[in-house]
Design an enzyme around this catalytic site. Structure first.
Site, PDB file in Angstrom:
ATOM      1  N   ASP A 219       0.852  -1.188   0.000  1.00 42.17           N
ATOM      2  CA  ASP A 219       0.000   0.000   0.000  1.00 42.17           C
ATOM      3  C   ASP A 219       0.893   1.246   0.000  1.00 42.17           C
ATOM      4  OD1 ASP A 219      -1.862   1.954   0.432  1.00 42.17           O
ATOM      5  OD2 ASP A 219      -2.136   1.487   2.567  1.00 42.17           O
TER       6      ASP A 219
ATOM      7  N   ASP B 164      -4.105   3.888   2.643  1.00 41.29           N
ATOM      8  CA  ASP B 164      -5.537   3.624   2.822  1.00 41.29           C
ATOM      9  C   ASP B 164      -5.812   2.172   3.239  1.00 41.29           C
ATOM     10  OD1 ASP B 164      -5.090   2.231   0.493  1.00 41.29           O
ATOM     11  OD2 ASP B 164      -6.640   3.238  -0.695  1.00 41.29           O
TER      12      ASP B 164
ATOM     13  N   ASP C  24      -4.971 -10.863 -15.385  1.00 41.14           N
ATOM     14  CA  ASP C  24      -6.044 -11.824 -15.181  1.00 41.14           C
ATOM     15  C   ASP C  24      -7.155 -11.507 -16.176  1.00 41.14           C
ATOM     16  OD1 ASP C  24      -7.561 -13.801 -13.567  1.00 41.14           O
ATOM     17  OD2 ASP C  24      -6.080 -13.256 -12.050  1.00 41.14           O
TER      18      ASP C  24
ATOM     19  N   ASP D  62      -9.197 -16.772 -15.966  1.00 39.99           N
ATOM     20  CA  ASP D  62     -10.010 -17.214 -14.838  1.00 39.99           C
ATOM     21  C   ASP D  62     -11.063 -18.242 -15.279  1.00 39.99           C
ATOM     22  OD1 ASP D  62     -10.648 -16.505 -11.970  1.00 39.99           O
ATOM     23  OD2 ASP D  62     -12.608 -16.135 -12.866  1.00 39.99           O
TER      24      ASP D  62
ATOM     25  N   GLU E 285      -7.059 -21.232 -16.063  1.00 42.61           N
ATOM     26  CA  GLU E 285      -7.459 -21.843 -14.796  1.00 42.61           C
ATOM     27  C   GLU E 285      -8.594 -22.803 -15.101  1.00 42.61           C
ATOM     28  OE1 GLU E 285      -9.054 -20.719 -10.339  1.00 42.61           O
ATOM     29  OE2 GLU E 285      -9.989 -19.880 -12.119  1.00 42.61           O
TER      30      GLU E 285
ATOM     31  N   ASP F  91      -6.320 -18.405  -3.885  1.00 42.93           N
ATOM     32  CA  ASP F  91      -7.484 -19.203  -3.495  1.00 42.93           C
ATOM     33  C   ASP F  91      -7.117 -20.365  -2.572  1.00 42.93           C
ATOM     34  OD1 ASP F  91      -9.170 -17.706  -5.164  1.00 42.93           O
ATOM     35  OD2 ASP F  91      -8.795 -19.019  -6.891  1.00 42.93           O
TER      36      ASP F  91
HETATM   37  C1  NOJ Z   1     -11.237 -18.230  -9.690  1.00 46.60           C
HETATM   38  C2  NOJ Z   1     -10.483 -17.154  -9.009  1.00 46.60           C
HETATM   39  O1  NOJ Z   1      -9.162 -17.557  -8.815  1.00 46.60           O
HETATM   40  C3  NOJ Z   1     -11.208 -16.875  -7.716  1.00 46.60           C
HETATM   41  O2  NOJ Z   1     -10.490 -16.039  -6.851  1.00 46.60           O
HETATM   42  C4  NOJ Z   1     -12.542 -16.282  -8.059  1.00 46.60           C
HETATM   43  O3  NOJ Z   1     -13.296 -16.122  -6.889  1.00 46.60           O
HETATM   44  C5  NOJ Z   1     -13.315 -17.185  -9.031  1.00 46.60           C
HETATM   45  N1  NOJ Z   1     -12.510 -17.711 -10.080  1.00 46.60           N
HETATM   46  C6  NOJ Z   1     -14.432 -16.417  -9.668  1.00 46.60           C
HETATM   47  O4  NOJ Z   1     -13.913 -15.464 -10.549  1.00 46.60           O
END
Ligand code: NOJ
Length: 531
Positions: A20, A24, A97, A185, A236, A309
Protein backbone atom coordinates in the site's frame (compact mmCIF):
# COMPACT_ATOMS: atom_id res chain seq x y z
CA UNK A 1 12.64 -22.91 -31.05
CA UNK A 2 11.89 -23.21 -27.37
CA UNK A 3 9.24 -20.88 -26.07
CA UNK A 4 10.55 -18.26 -23.60
CA UNK A 5 7.97 -19.09 -20.97
CA UNK A 6 9.34 -22.63 -20.60
CA UNK A 7 12.37 -21.41 -18.66
CA UNK A 8 10.49 -18.70 -16.85
CA UNK A 9 9.21 -18.49 -13.30
CA UNK A 10 5.98 -16.62 -12.66
CA UNK A 11 5.26 -14.56 -9.56
CA UNK A 12 1.64 -13.90 -8.69
CA UNK A 13 0.72 -10.57 -7.14
CA UNK A 14 -2.56 -10.14 -5.33
CA UNK A 15 -2.56 -6.34 -5.56
CA UNK A 16 -4.93 -5.72 -2.67
CA UNK A 17 -2.47 -7.34 -0.28
CA UNK A 18 0.91 -6.63 -1.82
CA UNK A 19 1.98 -3.07 -0.96
CA UNK A 20 0.00 0.00 0.00
CA UNK A 21 1.68 3.23 -1.13
CA UNK A 22 -0.89 5.74 0.12
CA UNK A 23 -1.93 4.57 3.57
CA UNK A 24 -5.54 3.62 2.82
CA UNK A 25 -4.93 0.05 3.94
CA UNK A 26 -5.32 -1.37 0.43
CA UNK A 27 -2.42 -2.40 -1.78
CA UNK A 28 -2.08 -0.48 -5.05
CA UNK A 29 -0.18 -0.18 -8.32
CA UNK A 30 2.31 2.37 -7.02
CA UNK A 31 3.04 -0.03 -4.19
CA UNK A 32 3.86 -2.71 -6.76
CA UNK A 33 6.16 -0.29 -8.61
CA UNK A 34 8.04 0.32 -5.34
CA UNK A 35 8.70 -3.40 -5.00
CA UNK A 36 9.80 -4.25 -8.53
CA UNK A 37 13.45 -4.33 -7.56
CA UNK A 38 12.64 -6.87 -4.86
CA UNK A 39 11.03 -9.09 -7.52
CA UNK A 40 13.88 -8.60 -9.97
CA UNK A 41 16.35 -9.59 -7.28
CA UNK A 42 14.37 -12.75 -6.63
CA UNK A 43 14.87 -13.55 -10.30
CA UNK A 44 11.30 -14.09 -11.43
CA UNK A 45 10.52 -13.45 -15.08
CA UNK A 46 6.79 -12.93 -15.34
CA UNK A 47 4.47 -11.07 -12.99
CA UNK A 48 0.83 -12.11 -12.96
CA UNK A 49 -1.51 -9.50 -11.54
CA UNK A 50 -4.78 -10.67 -10.05
CA UNK A 51 -7.55 -8.36 -11.37
CA UNK A 52 -6.90 -4.63 -11.17
CA UNK A 53 -9.94 -3.54 -13.16
CA UNK A 54 -12.78 -1.36 -11.92
CA UNK A 55 -14.94 -3.52 -9.67
CA UNK A 56 -17.44 -3.23 -6.83
CA UNK A 57 -15.31 -5.89 -5.11
CA UNK A 58 -17.94 -8.42 -4.25
CA UNK A 59 -15.22 -11.01 -5.01
CA UNK A 60 -12.15 -8.76 -4.74
CA UNK A 61 -11.93 -7.76 -8.37
CA UNK A 62 -13.05 -11.05 -9.90
CA UNK A 63 -16.33 -9.21 -10.51
CA UNK A 64 -15.43 -6.68 -13.18
CA UNK A 65 -17.53 -3.58 -13.79
CA UNK A 66 -15.33 -2.05 -16.47
CA UNK A 67 -12.55 -3.93 -18.26
CA UNK A 68 -10.97 -0.72 -19.51
CA UNK A 69 -10.54 1.06 -16.21
CA UNK A 70 -8.34 0.55 -13.18
CA UNK A 71 -9.97 0.04 -9.79
CA UNK A 72 -9.81 3.47 -8.13
CA UNK A 73 -8.36 2.02 -4.90
CA UNK A 74 -5.47 0.63 -6.94
CA UNK A 75 -4.67 3.83 -8.84
CA UNK A 76 -5.13 5.10 -12.39
CA UNK A 77 -4.46 3.94 -15.93
CA UNK A 78 -1.40 6.22 -15.91
CA UNK A 79 -0.10 4.25 -12.91
CA UNK A 80 -0.75 1.05 -14.81
CA UNK A 81 1.13 2.28 -17.87
CA UNK A 82 4.04 3.26 -15.67
CA UNK A 83 4.00 -0.13 -13.98
CA UNK A 84 4.08 -1.91 -17.32
CA UNK A 85 6.95 0.23 -18.49
CA UNK A 86 8.92 -0.28 -15.28
CA UNK A 87 8.38 -4.06 -15.49
CA UNK A 88 9.66 -4.06 -19.05
CA UNK A 89 12.60 -1.81 -18.12
CA UNK A 90 13.68 -4.57 -15.76
CA UNK A 91 13.30 -7.18 -18.47
CA UNK A 92 10.36 -8.84 -16.82
CA UNK A 93 6.94 -9.51 -18.33
CA UNK A 94 3.48 -8.72 -17.08
CA UNK A 95 0.39 -10.85 -17.51
CA UNK A 96 -3.14 -9.88 -16.57
CA UNK A 97 -6.04 -11.82 -15.18
CA UNK A 98 -8.71 -12.33 -17.82
CA UNK A 99 -12.09 -12.82 -16.16
CA UNK A 100 -14.60 -13.54 -18.89
CA UNK A 101 -16.73 -16.39 -17.62
CA UNK A 102 -18.70 -13.69 -15.83
CA UNK A 103 -18.75 -9.96 -15.18
CA UNK A 104 -20.07 -7.90 -12.32
CA UNK A 105 -23.83 -7.30 -12.31
CA UNK A 106 -22.79 -3.63 -12.31
CA UNK A 107 -21.12 -3.99 -15.72
CA UNK A 108 -22.84 -1.90 -18.37
CA UNK A 109 -23.49 -5.07 -20.38
CA UNK A 110 -25.61 -6.50 -17.61
CA UNK A 111 -27.59 -3.28 -17.46
CA UNK A 112 -28.14 -2.86 -21.18
CA UNK A 113 -27.50 -6.13 -23.02
CA UNK A 114 -29.44 -8.96 -21.41
CA UNK A 115 -28.57 -11.30 -24.32
CA UNK A 116 -24.99 -11.21 -23.12
CA UNK A 117 -26.05 -13.34 -20.12
CA UNK A 118 -27.83 -16.62 -19.45
CA UNK A 119 -31.53 -16.50 -18.53
CA UNK A 120 -34.18 -19.09 -17.66
CA UNK A 121 -37.82 -18.90 -16.63
CA UNK A 122 -37.22 -21.53 -13.99
CA UNK A 123 -33.95 -22.35 -12.24
CA UNK A 124 -32.49 -25.85 -12.46
CA UNK A 125 -30.81 -27.44 -9.44
CA UNK A 126 -27.22 -26.28 -10.09
CA UNK A 127 -25.44 -24.91 -7.08
CA UNK A 128 -23.22 -21.87 -7.00
CA UNK A 129 -19.56 -22.67 -6.33
CA UNK A 130 -19.92 -20.10 -3.55
CA UNK A 131 -22.97 -21.80 -1.90
CA UNK A 132 -26.70 -21.66 -2.57
CA UNK A 133 -28.51 -21.83 -5.91
CA UNK A 134 -26.64 -20.81 -9.07
CA UNK A 135 -29.71 -18.84 -10.21
CA UNK A 136 -30.92 -15.45 -9.10
CA UNK A 137 -34.31 -13.93 -9.83
CA UNK A 138 -34.17 -10.54 -11.50
CA UNK A 139 -37.24 -8.43 -10.76
CA UNK A 140 -36.82 -6.17 -13.76
CA UNK A 141 -36.63 -9.00 -16.30
CA UNK A 142 -38.83 -11.38 -14.32
CA UNK A 143 -36.42 -14.22 -15.07
CA UNK A 144 -33.52 -16.02 -13.44
CA UNK A 145 -29.91 -15.46 -14.44
CA UNK A 146 -27.08 -17.92 -13.98
CA UNK A 147 -24.21 -17.11 -11.61
CA UNK A 148 -21.74 -19.91 -10.96
CA UNK A 149 -20.06 -17.67 -8.38
CA UNK A 150 -21.76 -14.89 -6.35
CA UNK A 151 -25.07 -13.27 -7.25
CA UNK A 152 -23.08 -10.27 -8.32
CA UNK A 153 -21.13 -12.33 -10.90
CA UNK A 154 -23.59 -13.21 -13.68
CA UNK A 155 -22.23 -15.68 -16.25
CA UNK A 156 -21.66 -14.44 -19.79
CA UNK A 157 -23.40 -16.23 -22.64
CA UNK A 158 -20.56 -17.48 -24.84
CA UNK A 159 -23.09 -18.87 -27.33
CA UNK A 160 -23.72 -15.27 -28.36
CA UNK A 161 -21.15 -14.27 -31.02
CA UNK A 162 -21.41 -10.63 -29.92
CA UNK A 163 -20.15 -11.62 -26.48
CA UNK A 164 -17.17 -13.37 -27.98
CA UNK A 165 -16.33 -10.43 -30.24
CA UNK A 166 -16.63 -8.00 -27.33
CA UNK A 167 -14.28 -10.13 -25.25
CA UNK A 168 -11.77 -10.45 -28.08
CA UNK A 169 -11.84 -6.69 -28.66
CA UNK A 170 -11.12 -6.09 -25.00
CA UNK A 171 -8.24 -8.59 -25.06
CA UNK A 172 -6.70 -6.88 -28.09
CA UNK A 173 -6.98 -3.54 -26.34
CA UNK A 174 -4.80 -4.79 -23.46
CA UNK A 175 -2.40 -6.69 -25.69
CA UNK A 176 -1.93 -3.60 -27.84
CA UNK A 177 -0.90 -1.76 -24.70
CA UNK A 178 1.96 -4.23 -24.52
CA UNK A 179 1.00 -6.71 -21.83
CA UNK A 180 2.57 -10.13 -22.21
CA UNK A 181 -0.31 -12.52 -21.79
CA UNK A 182 -3.25 -13.68 -19.72
CA UNK A 183 -4.08 -15.94 -16.85
CA UNK A 184 -7.63 -16.94 -17.75
CA UNK A 185 -10.01 -17.21 -14.84
CA UNK A 186 -12.11 -20.43 -14.83
CA UNK A 187 -11.83 -20.46 -18.59
CA UNK A 188 -13.04 -24.05 -18.87
CA UNK A 189 -16.46 -23.09 -17.47
CA UNK A 190 -17.45 -20.80 -20.36
CA UNK A 191 -19.45 -23.38 -22.31
CA UNK A 192 -22.58 -24.73 -20.66
CA UNK A 193 -24.78 -27.62 -21.78
CA UNK A 194 -27.47 -25.69 -23.69
CA UNK A 195 -30.22 -27.88 -22.25
CA UNK A 196 -29.28 -26.92 -18.67
CA UNK A 197 -30.26 -30.32 -17.29
CA UNK A 198 -30.65 -30.89 -13.55
CA UNK A 199 -27.72 -32.68 -11.99
CA UNK A 200 -28.90 -35.43 -9.68
CA UNK A 201 -25.43 -36.50 -8.66
CA UNK A 202 -23.53 -33.28 -8.15
CA UNK A 203 -23.67 -29.50 -8.17
CA UNK A 204 -24.14 -29.12 -11.91
CA UNK A 205 -20.46 -28.87 -12.78
CA UNK A 206 -20.58 -31.94 -15.05
CA UNK A 207 -22.75 -29.81 -17.34
CA UNK A 208 -20.34 -26.90 -17.63
CA UNK A 209 -16.80 -27.98 -16.70
CA UNK A 210 -14.88 -28.51 -19.93
CA UNK A 211 -18.26 -28.02 -21.58
CA UNK A 212 -19.38 -28.86 -25.11
CA UNK A 213 -17.93 -25.88 -26.97
CA UNK A 214 -15.00 -24.88 -24.80
CA UNK A 215 -12.37 -26.02 -27.30
CA UNK A 216 -14.20 -24.42 -30.19
CA UNK A 217 -14.28 -21.10 -28.33
CA UNK A 218 -10.61 -21.28 -27.33
CA UNK A 219 -9.54 -22.11 -30.87
CA UNK A 220 -11.48 -19.14 -32.12
CA UNK A 221 -9.94 -16.91 -29.44
CA UNK A 222 -6.52 -18.18 -30.41
CA UNK A 223 -7.06 -17.61 -34.10
CA UNK A 224 -8.59 -14.18 -33.71
CA UNK A 225 -6.45 -12.83 -30.88
CA UNK A 226 -3.73 -14.86 -29.19
CA UNK A 227 -1.88 -16.04 -32.28
CA UNK A 228 -1.23 -12.43 -33.30
CA UNK A 229 0.99 -11.70 -30.29
CA UNK A 230 4.11 -13.20 -28.71
CA UNK A 231 2.52 -13.91 -25.34
CA UNK A 232 1.95 -16.58 -22.73
CA UNK A 233 -1.42 -17.95 -21.70
CA UNK A 234 -2.45 -20.08 -18.76
CA UNK A 235 -5.98 -21.27 -18.21
CA UNK A 236 -7.46 -21.84 -14.80
CA UNK A 237 -9.34 -25.09 -15.28
CA UNK A 238 -10.98 -26.72 -12.27
CA UNK A 239 -11.99 -30.30 -13.02
CA UNK A 240 -9.65 -30.69 -16.00
CA UNK A 241 -8.13 -34.16 -16.31
CA UNK A 242 -4.77 -34.89 -17.92
CA UNK A 243 -6.69 -35.84 -21.05
CA UNK A 244 -8.34 -32.42 -21.12
CA UNK A 245 -4.97 -30.81 -20.39
CA UNK A 246 -3.43 -32.40 -23.46
CA UNK A 247 -6.18 -30.93 -25.61
CA UNK A 248 -5.84 -27.48 -24.07
CA UNK A 249 -2.04 -27.32 -24.22
CA UNK A 250 -0.87 -29.37 -27.20
CA UNK A 251 0.53 -26.64 -29.48
CA UNK A 252 -0.96 -28.43 -32.48
CA UNK A 253 -4.42 -27.65 -31.12
CA UNK A 254 -3.76 -23.92 -30.96
CA UNK A 255 -5.56 -23.21 -27.69
CA UNK A 256 -3.50 -22.33 -24.58
CA UNK A 257 0.13 -22.69 -23.48
CA UNK A 258 -0.67 -24.30 -20.14
CA UNK A 259 -3.42 -24.80 -17.60
CA UNK A 260 -3.71 -24.98 -13.83
CA UNK A 261 -4.74 -28.42 -12.65
CA UNK A 262 -6.70 -28.62 -9.40
CA UNK A 263 -6.21 -32.31 -8.79
CA UNK A 264 -3.32 -32.03 -6.34
CA UNK A 265 -5.24 -29.35 -4.44
CA UNK A 266 -8.13 -31.73 -3.85
CA UNK A 267 -6.20 -34.60 -2.30
CA UNK A 268 -6.77 -33.34 1.24
CA UNK A 269 -10.51 -32.97 0.98
CA UNK A 270 -13.32 -35.46 1.54
CA UNK A 271 -16.22 -34.19 -0.55
CA UNK A 272 -16.31 -30.41 -0.62
CA UNK A 273 -13.16 -28.40 -0.07
CA UNK A 274 -14.24 -27.59 3.48
CA UNK A 275 -14.45 -31.28 4.45
CA UNK A 276 -10.97 -31.99 5.67
CA UNK A 277 -8.90 -35.11 5.27
CA UNK A 278 -5.17 -35.58 5.78
CA UNK A 279 -3.00 -35.74 2.69
CA UNK A 280 -1.53 -39.16 1.81
CA UNK A 281 1.84 -38.43 0.30
CA UNK A 282 1.48 -41.41 -2.03
CA UNK A 283 -1.60 -39.78 -3.59
CA UNK A 284 0.33 -36.57 -4.18
CA UNK A 285 3.27 -38.40 -5.72
CA UNK A 286 1.12 -40.45 -8.06
CA UNK A 287 -0.82 -37.41 -9.08
CA UNK A 288 2.28 -35.38 -9.90
CA UNK A 289 3.75 -38.35 -11.75
CA UNK A 290 0.58 -38.66 -13.82
CA UNK A 291 0.72 -34.98 -14.85
CA UNK A 292 4.46 -35.05 -15.53
CA UNK A 293 4.04 -38.04 -17.82
CA UNK A 294 0.84 -36.95 -19.55
CA UNK A 295 2.18 -33.63 -20.78
CA UNK A 296 5.81 -34.57 -21.38
CA UNK A 297 6.58 -33.70 -25.03
CA UNK A 298 2.87 -33.09 -25.85
CA UNK A 299 1.80 -30.09 -23.81
CA UNK A 300 3.15 -28.13 -20.88
CA UNK A 301 2.59 -28.18 -17.12
CA UNK A 302 2.16 -25.30 -14.75
CA UNK A 303 3.61 -26.01 -11.31
CA UNK A 304 2.10 -24.50 -8.19
CA UNK A 305 1.42 -25.03 -4.52
CA UNK A 306 -0.15 -21.68 -3.80
CA UNK A 307 -2.31 -18.93 -5.14
CA UNK A 308 -4.85 -16.44 -3.80
CA UNK A 309 -7.48 -19.20 -3.50
CA UNK A 310 -5.40 -21.76 -1.64
CA UNK A 311 -4.11 -21.97 1.92
CA UNK A 312 -0.37 -21.50 2.47
CA UNK A 313 1.48 -24.65 1.48
CA UNK A 314 3.92 -24.63 4.39
CA UNK A 315 0.93 -24.90 6.74
CA UNK A 316 -0.86 -27.35 4.50
CA UNK A 317 1.72 -29.93 3.36
CA UNK A 318 4.70 -28.85 5.48
CA UNK A 319 5.22 -28.07 9.14
CA UNK A 320 4.74 -24.40 9.98
CA UNK A 321 5.94 -24.84 13.58
CA UNK A 322 9.35 -26.42 14.37
CA UNK A 323 10.32 -26.99 10.72
CA UNK A 324 8.81 -24.01 8.97
CA UNK A 325 11.89 -22.93 7.06
CA UNK A 326 13.02 -26.45 6.29
CA UNK A 327 9.65 -27.56 5.04
CA UNK A 328 9.07 -24.38 3.01
CA UNK A 329 12.38 -25.01 1.21
CA UNK A 330 11.67 -28.71 0.84
CA UNK A 331 8.30 -28.04 -0.82
CA UNK A 332 9.91 -25.54 -3.16
CA UNK A 333 12.60 -28.05 -4.12
CA UNK A 334 10.05 -30.73 -4.80
CA UNK A 335 8.08 -28.51 -7.16
CA UNK A 336 10.76 -26.47 -8.87
CA UNK A 337 12.74 -29.39 -10.28
CA UNK A 338 9.72 -30.77 -12.12
CA UNK A 339 8.94 -30.06 -15.75
CA UNK A 340 6.70 -27.07 -16.31
CA UNK A 341 6.49 -23.38 -15.48
CA UNK A 342 6.54 -22.71 -11.73
CA UNK A 343 4.28 -20.13 -10.11
CA UNK A 344 5.20 -18.47 -6.84
CA UNK A 345 2.45 -16.73 -4.91
CA UNK A 346 3.45 -13.59 -2.99
CA UNK A 347 4.90 -14.44 0.40
CA UNK A 348 5.50 -18.08 -0.49
CA UNK A 349 9.15 -17.13 -1.01
CA UNK A 350 9.21 -16.00 2.62
CA UNK A 351 7.58 -19.13 3.99
CA UNK A 352 4.45 -17.19 5.00
CA UNK A 353 1.89 -19.28 6.90
CA UNK A 354 -1.86 -19.63 7.37
CA UNK A 355 -3.59 -17.34 9.84
CA UNK A 356 -6.16 -17.99 12.59
CA UNK A 357 -8.54 -15.19 13.44
CA UNK A 358 -10.78 -15.76 16.47
CA UNK A 359 -13.91 -14.27 15.02
CA UNK A 360 -15.62 -14.89 11.71
CA UNK A 361 -16.01 -11.11 11.46
CA UNK A 362 -12.29 -10.73 10.96
CA UNK A 363 -12.53 -12.68 7.69
CA UNK A 364 -13.24 -10.80 4.47
CA UNK A 365 -13.75 -13.45 1.81
CA UNK A 366 -17.26 -13.80 0.39
CA UNK A 367 -16.77 -17.53 -0.18
CA UNK A 368 -15.92 -18.05 3.48
CA UNK A 369 -18.89 -15.99 4.70
CA UNK A 370 -21.37 -17.70 2.38
CA UNK A 371 -20.15 -21.12 3.48
CA UNK A 372 -20.24 -20.11 7.16
CA UNK A 373 -23.88 -19.01 6.93
CA UNK A 374 -24.90 -22.07 4.99
CA UNK A 375 -23.19 -24.52 7.34
CA UNK A 376 -24.57 -22.81 10.47
CA UNK A 377 -28.05 -23.25 8.98
CA UNK A 378 -27.27 -26.88 8.23
CA UNK A 379 -26.40 -27.43 11.89
CA UNK A 380 -22.58 -27.54 11.81
CA UNK A 381 -20.94 -26.18 14.97
CA UNK A 382 -19.13 -22.84 14.89
CA UNK A 383 -15.93 -24.63 16.03
CA UNK A 384 -16.07 -27.17 13.20
CA UNK A 385 -16.59 -24.48 10.60
CA UNK A 386 -13.70 -22.44 11.98
CA UNK A 387 -11.43 -25.48 11.70
CA UNK A 388 -12.30 -25.69 8.00
CA UNK A 389 -11.64 -21.97 7.56
CA UNK A 390 -8.29 -22.25 9.34
CA UNK A 391 -7.28 -25.06 7.01
CA UNK A 392 -8.79 -23.96 3.70
CA UNK A 393 -10.08 -20.37 3.81
CA UNK A 394 -8.82 -18.13 1.02
CA UNK A 395 -7.97 -15.33 3.45
CA UNK A 396 -5.02 -17.49 4.56
CA UNK A 397 -3.35 -16.45 1.33
CA UNK A 398 -4.69 -12.93 1.31
CA UNK A 399 -3.31 -11.50 4.55
CA UNK A 400 -0.98 -8.66 3.60
CA UNK A 401 2.54 -9.29 2.40
CA UNK A 402 5.02 -9.17 5.28
CA UNK A 403 7.74 -6.77 4.24
CA UNK A 404 9.39 -6.01 7.56
CA UNK A 405 9.02 -6.02 11.34
CA UNK A 406 7.49 -2.52 11.23
CA UNK A 407 3.82 -2.16 12.30
CA UNK A 408 1.53 -4.08 9.95
CA UNK A 409 4.55 -5.77 8.46
CA UNK A 410 5.42 -2.59 6.57
CA UNK A 411 2.47 -3.23 4.24
CA UNK A 412 0.58 -0.06 5.14
CA UNK A 413 0.77 2.96 7.42
CA UNK A 414 -3.02 2.80 7.74
CA UNK A 415 -5.41 0.07 8.81
CA UNK A 416 -5.09 -2.97 6.54
CA UNK A 417 -8.27 -4.16 4.80
CA UNK A 418 -7.54 -7.64 6.23
CA UNK A 419 -5.36 -7.99 9.31
CA UNK A 420 -1.72 -8.88 8.90
CA UNK A 421 -0.68 -12.29 10.18
CA UNK A 422 0.64 -11.63 13.72
CA UNK A 423 3.81 -13.59 12.93
CA UNK A 424 5.20 -10.76 10.76
CA UNK A 425 7.93 -9.76 13.27
CA UNK A 426 9.58 -13.17 12.63
CA UNK A 427 8.50 -13.86 9.05
CA UNK A 428 9.15 -10.97 6.68
CA UNK A 429 11.11 -9.91 3.63
CA UNK A 430 14.11 -8.66 5.62
CA UNK A 431 15.23 -12.29 5.36
CA UNK A 432 16.42 -11.54 1.85
CA UNK A 433 19.70 -10.36 3.38
CA UNK A 434 20.21 -13.77 5.01
CA UNK A 435 21.99 -16.36 2.85
CA UNK A 436 20.15 -19.19 4.61
CA UNK A 437 16.66 -17.80 4.24
CA UNK A 438 13.71 -19.26 2.39
CA UNK A 439 13.91 -16.27 0.04
CA UNK A 440 17.55 -16.91 -0.85
CA UNK A 441 16.73 -20.56 -1.43
CA UNK A 442 13.93 -19.69 -3.86
CA UNK A 443 16.34 -17.41 -5.66
CA UNK A 444 18.73 -20.29 -6.18
CA UNK A 445 15.97 -22.58 -7.46
CA UNK A 446 14.78 -19.96 -9.93
CA UNK A 447 18.34 -19.57 -11.22
CA UNK A 448 18.85 -23.34 -11.69
CA UNK A 449 15.86 -23.47 -14.00
CA UNK A 450 17.59 -20.99 -16.28
CA UNK A 451 20.99 -22.67 -16.31
CA UNK A 452 20.13 -26.39 -16.26
CA UNK A 453 18.35 -27.54 -19.40
CA UNK A 454 17.49 -30.86 -17.82
CA UNK A 455 14.94 -29.06 -15.62
CA UNK A 456 13.06 -27.87 -18.68
CA UNK A 457 13.41 -30.88 -20.94
CA UNK A 458 14.29 -33.98 -18.91
CA UNK A 459 11.83 -36.83 -18.45
CA UNK A 460 10.46 -37.81 -15.04
CA UNK A 461 10.63 -41.05 -13.09
CA UNK A 462 9.13 -41.44 -9.65
CA UNK A 463 11.36 -43.26 -7.13
CA UNK A 464 10.31 -45.09 -3.94
CA UNK A 465 6.68 -45.09 -5.04
CA UNK A 466 5.38 -46.89 -1.95
CA UNK A 467 7.21 -44.72 0.57
CA UNK A 468 4.78 -42.75 2.71
CA UNK A 469 7.24 -40.03 3.73
CA UNK A 470 9.66 -39.55 0.87
CA UNK A 471 8.88 -37.88 -2.44
CA UNK A 472 11.82 -38.73 -4.69
CA UNK A 473 12.22 -38.53 -8.43
CA UNK A 474 14.73 -38.54 -11.20
CA UNK A 475 14.90 -36.36 -14.30
CA UNK A 476 16.88 -37.70 -17.25
CA UNK A 477 18.15 -36.06 -20.37
CA UNK A 478 20.43 -38.21 -22.52
CA UNK A 479 22.90 -39.65 -20.04
CA UNK A 480 22.49 -36.85 -17.52
CA UNK A 481 20.48 -37.37 -14.36
CA UNK A 482 19.02 -35.00 -11.83
CA UNK A 483 17.86 -36.71 -8.64
CA UNK A 484 15.63 -35.06 -6.07
CA UNK A 485 14.83 -36.45 -2.59
CA UNK A 486 12.29 -34.72 -0.40
CA UNK A 487 11.40 -35.79 3.10
CA UNK A 488 7.81 -34.83 3.87
CA UNK A 489 8.11 -35.94 7.49
CA UNK A 490 9.83 -35.06 10.75
CA UNK A 491 11.51 -38.51 10.88
CA UNK A 492 15.06 -39.01 9.67
CA UNK A 493 15.59 -41.59 6.96
CA UNK A 494 18.55 -43.28 5.32
CA UNK A 495 18.61 -43.63 1.53
CA UNK A 496 21.26 -44.54 -1.04
CA UNK A 497 23.26 -41.48 -2.03
CA UNK A 498 22.32 -40.42 -5.58
CA UNK A 499 25.06 -40.28 -8.19
CA UNK A 500 26.62 -36.99 -9.19
CA UNK A 501 27.29 -33.78 -7.40
CA UNK A 502 25.29 -32.18 -4.66
CA UNK A 503 23.44 -29.28 -6.25
CA UNK A 504 21.28 -27.79 -3.53
CA UNK A 505 19.65 -28.75 -0.26
CA UNK A 506 18.00 -27.15 2.73
CA UNK A 507 20.63 -28.36 5.27
CA UNK A 508 24.41 -28.57 5.17
CA UNK A 509 25.39 -30.93 2.31
CA UNK A 510 24.80 -34.50 3.50
CA UNK A 511 27.78 -36.64 4.48
CA UNK A 512 28.22 -40.33 3.58
CA UNK A 513 29.56 -41.93 0.44
CA UNK A 514 27.12 -44.75 -0.12
CA UNK A 515 24.16 -43.59 1.88
CA UNK A 516 22.81 -40.36 3.15
CA UNK A 517 20.61 -39.53 6.04
CA UNK A 518 17.65 -37.36 5.17
CA UNK A 519 16.90 -35.19 8.17
CA UNK A 520 13.41 -33.85 9.07
CA UNK A 521 11.90 -32.18 6.00
CA UNK A 522 15.25 -32.32 4.26
CA UNK A 523 15.44 -31.90 0.49
CA UNK A 524 18.47 -32.59 -1.67
CA UNK A 525 19.13 -32.45 -5.38
CA UNK A 526 22.08 -34.13 -7.10
CA UNK A 527 23.15 -33.62 -10.66
CA UNK A 528 25.08 -36.24 -12.57
CA UNK A 529 26.30 -34.73 -15.78
CA UNK A 530 28.15 -36.98 -18.21
CA UNK A 531 30.66 -34.68 -19.84
C1 NOJ B 1 -11.24 -18.23 -9.69
C2 NOJ B 1 -10.48 -17.15 -9.01
O1 NOJ B 1 -9.16 -17.56 -8.82
C3 NOJ B 1 -11.21 -16.88 -7.72
O2 NOJ B 1 -10.49 -16.04 -6.85
C4 NOJ B 1 -12.54 -16.28 -8.06
O3 NOJ B 1 -13.30 -16.12 -6.89
C5 NOJ B 1 -13.32 -17.18 -9.03
N1 NOJ B 1 -12.51 -17.71 -10.08
C6 NOJ B 1 -14.43 -16.42 -9.67
O4 NOJ B 1 -13.91 -15.46 -10.55
Amino acid sequence: MEEWWKKATVYQIYPRSFMDSDGDGIGDLRGIIQKLDYLKELGVDILWLSPVYDSPNDDNGYDIRNYHEIMSEFGTMADFDELLEEVHNREMKLIMDLVVNHTSDEHEWFQTKPDFYIWRDEPNNWRSIFSGSAWQYDEKRARYYLHLFTKKQPDLNWENPEVREAVYGMMRWWLDKGIDGFRMDVINLISKDPLFPDDDKGNGSMHYMNGPKVHEHLKEMNEKVLSHYDIVTVGETPGASTKDAVIYTDPANKELNMIFTFEHMELDQAGEKWDLKPLRLIDLKENKEKWQHALHTVGWNSLYWNNHDQPRVVSRFGNDKEFREESAKMLATCLHFMQGTPYIYQGEELGMTNVRFDSIDEYRDVETHNMYKERIELGFSHEDIMQSIYAKGRDNARTPMQWSAEPNGGFTTGTPWLSVNPNYPEINAEQRHDVNSVYTYYRALIAFRKTLDIVTTGDFTLLYREDEDIFAYERKRGDDTLTVYCNFSANSRTLPRPSGEFLIGNYEPPAGEEELELRPYEAVAFYDEVK
